[in-house]
Design an enzyme around this catalytic site. Structure first.
Site, PDB file in Angstrom:
ATOM      1  CG  HIS A 150      56.365  29.299  34.106  1.00 47.80           C
ATOM      2  ND1 HIS A 150      55.642  30.168  34.878  1.00 47.80           N
ATOM      3  CD2 HIS A 150      55.515  28.949  33.092  1.00 47.80           C
ATOM      4  CE1 HIS A 150      54.449  30.349  34.351  1.00 47.80           C
ATOM      5  NE2 HIS A 150      54.338  29.614  33.270  1.00 47.80           N
TER       6      HIS A 150
ATOM      7  CE  LYS B 265      61.424  29.794  39.186  1.00 49.71           C
ATOM      8  NZ  LYS B 265      60.633  29.204  38.101  1.00 49.71           N
TER       9      LYS B 265
ATOM     10  CE1 TYR C  39      56.320  32.903  42.891  1.00 47.77           C
ATOM     11  CE2 TYR C  39      58.434  32.640  41.818  1.00 47.77           C
ATOM     12  CZ  TYR C  39      57.099  32.979  41.777  1.00 47.77           C
ATOM     13  OH  TYR C  39      56.544  33.407  40.593  1.00 47.77           O
TER      14      TYR C  39
ATOM     15  CG  ASP D  28      51.361  29.549  32.119  1.00 42.80           C
ATOM     16  OD1 ASP D  28      52.426  29.901  31.558  1.00 42.80           O
ATOM     17  OD2 ASP D  28      51.159  29.670  33.334  1.00 42.80           O
TER      18      ASP D  28
HETATM   19  C1  LIG Z   1      57.813  36.083  36.973  1.00 41.41           C
HETATM   20  C2  LIG Z   1      57.779  37.586  36.864  1.00 41.41           C
HETATM   21  C3  LIG Z   1      56.754  38.238  36.201  1.00 41.41           C
HETATM   22  N1  LIG Z   1      56.750  39.602  36.120  1.00 41.41           N
HETATM   23  C4  LIG Z   1      55.631  40.240  35.448  1.00 41.41           C
HETATM   24  C5  LIG Z   1      55.465  39.819  34.007  1.00 41.41           C
HETATM   25  C6  LIG Z   1      53.978  39.856  33.776  1.00 41.41           C
HETATM   26  O1  LIG Z   1      53.585  41.158  33.392  1.00 41.41           O
HETATM   27  C7  LIG Z   1      53.380  39.564  35.155  1.00 41.41           C
HETATM   28  C8  LIG Z   1      52.886  38.144  35.309  1.00 41.41           C
HETATM   29  O2  LIG Z   1      53.936  37.296  34.906  1.00 41.41           O
HETATM   30  P1  LIG Z   1      53.657  35.768  34.633  1.00 41.41           P
HETATM   31  O3  LIG Z   1      52.342  35.585  33.959  1.00 41.41           O
HETATM   32  O4  LIG Z   1      54.903  35.180  33.997  1.00 41.41           O
HETATM   33  O5  LIG Z   1      53.538  35.207  36.132  1.00 41.41           O
HETATM   34  P2  LIG Z   1      53.386  33.673  36.539  1.00 41.41           P
HETATM   35  O6  LIG Z   1      52.551  32.912  35.564  1.00 41.41           O
HETATM   36  O7  LIG Z   1      53.010  33.651  37.969  1.00 41.41           O
HETATM   37  O8  LIG Z   1      54.875  33.115  36.366  1.00 41.41           O
HETATM   38  C9  LIG Z   1      55.613  32.598  37.453  1.00 41.41           C
HETATM   39  O9  LIG Z   1      54.995  31.386  37.784  1.00 41.41           O
HETATM   40  C10 LIG Z   1      55.772  30.237  37.979  1.00 41.41           C
HETATM   41  C11 LIG Z   1      55.102  29.379  39.018  1.00 41.41           C
HETATM   42  C12 LIG Z   1      57.200  30.435  38.260  1.00 41.41           C
HETATM   43  O10 LIG Z   1      57.860  29.596  38.863  1.00 41.41           O
HETATM   44  C13 LIG Z   1      57.880  31.642  37.754  1.00 41.41           C
HETATM   45  O11 LIG Z   1      58.484  32.353  38.808  1.00 41.41           O
HETATM   46  C14 LIG Z   1      57.045  32.551  36.994  1.00 41.41           C
HETATM   47  O12 LIG Z   1      57.121  32.115  35.664  1.00 41.41           O
HETATM   48  O13 LIG Z   1      54.430  39.828  36.097  1.00 41.41           O
HETATM   49  C15 LIG Z   1      57.747  40.376  36.683  1.00 41.41           C
HETATM   50  O14 LIG Z   1      57.729  41.631  36.587  1.00 41.41           O
HETATM   51  N2  LIG Z   1      58.782  39.745  37.328  1.00 41.41           N
HETATM   52  C16 LIG Z   1      58.828  38.374  37.444  1.00 41.41           C
HETATM   53  O15 LIG Z   1      59.794  37.855  38.064  1.00 41.41           O
END
Ligand SMILES: Cc1cn([C@H]2C[C@H](O)[C@@H](COP(=O)(O)OP(=O)(O)O[C@H]3O[C@H](C)C(=O)[C@H](O)[C@H]3O)O2)c(=O)[nH]c1=O
Length: 186
Positions: A54, A64, A124, A162
């Site tokens: 991401h 980060k 993080y 993803d």
């Molecule tokens: C990233 C983020 C997500 N959300 C909400 C949005 C979705 O409803 C839920 C899950 O989000 P997401 O599927 O994007 O989460 P990850 O797959 O862990 O994404 C993260 O994983 C990789 C490793 C990264 O480096 C980034 O910080 C980020 O992209 O949390 C928020 O409310 N705030 C946030 O800052």
């Protein structure tokens, strides 16, 4: 800025240990001069949960500072800065509750990790607020990056998002090279 692997000192005694896990003074001494504005915390149940690769596009680009507070992860940063001599190259480190190590991932790098134990928790700091409209990513298994992910037999557990990220070949990076090539952290 380079990708950095930081291992804060742990002060051990008969009770256990104490560590300053974050200090503005300490990171400024490493050349990190931008603030962090948001803390994130994710928990991943299955071994082989893979979150990534991401980025957030400018003006909401995120640096980060990643650490694992329960379990273990293989944490990855991939250089996507246009004009970088190390474009598409990666570095990685194992972060764990046991080693207390942290990976600093500058803006201009993809970030992702795969969990190596069940119920792994990652905390993080990010340098810009979440901006979903600027959220982007490259496929975890992109052939031009060729990451050797340590995966379980069953393969990775991915979010739907993803599972359908684009390829590096089709990517027009919004990030510019800052003159600091990627050097391996481990
Ligand atoms: C990233 C983020 C997500 N959300 C909400 C949005 C979705 O409803 C839920 C899950 O989000 P997401 O599927 O994007 O989460 P990850 O797959 O862990 O994404 C993260 O994983 C990789 C490793 C990264 O480096 C980034 O910080 C980020 O992209 O949390 C928020 O409310 N705030 C946030 O800052």
């Amino acid at each position: 800025m380079p990708v950095l692997l930081i291992t804060p000192r742990r002060f051990e005694d008969e009770r256990g240990w104490f560590s300053e896990t974050f200090s503005d003074r300490a990171i400024e001494a490493l050349g990190i001069t931008h603030p962090f504005v948001q803390d994130n915390h994710s928990m991943s149940r299955p071994v082989g949960t893979l979150r990534g690769l991401h980025y957030q596009a400018p003006p909401h680009a995120q640096a980060k500072l990643v650490r694992c507070v329960r379990g273990r992860i293989w944490d990855v940063a991939v250089d996507i800065r246009k004009g970088s001599p190390t474009y598409g190259q990666w570095t990685a480190a194992e972060l764990s509750a046991a080693n207390g190590s942290q990976l600093y991932v500058p803006a201009g790098f993809l970030h992702g990790f795969v969990t190596l134990e069940p119920d792994t928790e990652v905390i993080y700091k990010v340098s810009s607020y979440y901006a979903p409209e600027s959220d982007g990513g490259i496929a975890w298994n992109d052939p031009d990056i060729g990451l050797p992910w340590p995966l379980p037999e069953a393969g990775p557990t991915l979010s739907v998002k993803d599972g359908k990220l684009s390829s590096l070949a089709d990517f027009d990076s919004p990030f510019a090279y800052d003159g600091v090539p990627l050097t391996p952290v481990a």
